[in-house]
Design an enzyme around this catalytic site. Structure first.
Site, PDB file in Angstrom:
ATOM      1  N   ARG A  83      30.291  40.912  32.227  1.00 53.69           N
ATOM      2  CA  ARG A  83      30.768  42.214  31.789  1.00 53.69           C
ATOM      3  C   ARG A  83      31.253  42.102  30.356  1.00 53.69           C
ATOM      4  O   ARG A  83      32.133  41.294  30.062  1.00 53.69           O
ATOM      5  CB  ARG A  83      31.950  42.599  32.682  1.00 53.69           C
ATOM      6  CG  ARG A  83      31.926  43.992  33.158  1.00 53.69           C
ATOM      7  CD  ARG A  83      32.931  44.217  34.231  1.00 53.69           C
ATOM      8  NE  ARG A  83      34.292  43.818  33.923  1.00 53.69           N
ATOM      9  CZ  ARG A  83      35.365  44.469  34.358  1.00 53.69           C
ATOM     10  NH1 ARG A  83      35.196  45.550  35.071  1.00 53.69           N
ATOM     11  NH2 ARG A  83      36.569  44.036  34.095  1.00 53.69           N
ATOM     12  N   ASP A  95      40.933  37.733  37.536  1.00 55.44           N
ATOM     13  CA  ASP A  95      39.527  37.474  37.187  1.00 55.44           C
ATOM     14  C   ASP A  95      38.963  36.413  38.145  1.00 55.44           C
ATOM     15  O   ASP A  95      39.366  35.245  38.108  1.00 55.44           O
ATOM     16  CB  ASP A  95      39.447  36.980  35.735  1.00 55.44           C
ATOM     17  CG  ASP A  95      38.005  36.865  35.265  1.00 55.44           C
ATOM     18  OD1 ASP A  95      37.661  37.519  34.266  1.00 55.44           O
ATOM     19  OD2 ASP A  95      37.217  36.121  35.898  1.00 55.44           O
TER      20      ASP A  95
END
Ligand code: PRP
Ligand code: URA
Length: 209
Positions: free
Chosen positions: A104, A200
């Site tokens: 991303r 994350d």
């Protein structure tokens, strides 16, 4: 419209709490993600077709049911999806593995593709796309689009934690793909992270931050 199947087994909920905790280090995090993925594989394969076969026990012949030979592929979205593969393979050891590399972009939050290697016969397989996080949904939606371009027809998406936004995007873009998820969280923050989420996933699996 695709179905959203929330897998809320007590063992999964218990392990998910440890996975979410910021005090869980990379070693335990990896092991827990593997264990939850194995438990989810049980649910994701619940509707696999079976056929009757004849088996001879030490006592007599009998009819039993076995999987009817449908082939499965597990496709992790790199990097974090890799953390789910071994757990799923424990229950589906004959599955073939494809890899899709997407990251991303931190500014735009748009997925950027950098790798794709799939089993040659992907069109004939039930495909389980795995990624721990379904946030904006961009990565999963792109991976599913790519798989369809390569011929995949029977797809399902398996995630640990999702946002309502991610589920909505995948349902809108891929109404044929059922979504299996352990936790559905509140929302995304301004940086596209799931709240409360787990942070994350890639960094926590591989200790990169
Ligand atoms: C994470 C995660 C998903 C994606 C989810 O990967 O593993 O692939 O973000 O976000 P989205 O739903 O908004 O697209 P990331 O891009 O951080 O790459 P990594 O696994 O290599 O760390
Ligand atoms: N990717 C992650 O790893 N975590 C999030 O919360 C969102 C995207």
């Amino acid at each position: 419209m695709s179905r959203v199947i929330q897998v809320e087994h007590p063992l999964i909920l218990h392990k998910l709490a440890f996975i979410r905790s910021k005090n869980t280090g990379a070693k335990d995090f990896r092991e827990l993600v593997e264990e939850v993925s194995m438990l989810m594989a049980y649910e994701v394969t619940r509707d696999l077709a079976t056929e009757e076969v004849e088996i001879e026990t030490p006592i007599c012949k009998t009819k039993c049911k076995m999987l009817s030979g449908k082939k499965i592929a597990i496709v992790p979205i790199l990097r974090a999806g890799l953390g789910m593969v071994d757990g799923m393979l424990k229950l589906i050891p004959a599955a073939k593995i494809g890899h899709i590399g997407l990251y991303r972009d931190e500014e735009t939050l748009q997925p950027v593709e950098y790798f794709c290697k799939l089993p040659q016969d992907i069109a004939e397989r039930d495909v389980m796309v795995v990624d721990p996080m379904l946030a904006t949904g961009g990565s999963a939606a792109d991976a599913l689009t790519l798989l369809k371009k390569k011929g995949a027809k029977n797809l399902r998406l398996v995630c640990l934690i999702s946002s309502p936004e991610g589920i909505k995007l995948v349902q809108e873009t891929h109404p044929d793909v059922d979504i299996y998820v352990a936790g559905i969280d509140e929302r995304l923050n301004e940086k596209g992270y799931i709240i409360p989420g787990l942070g994350d996933a890639g960094d926590r699996l591989y200790g990169t931050k």
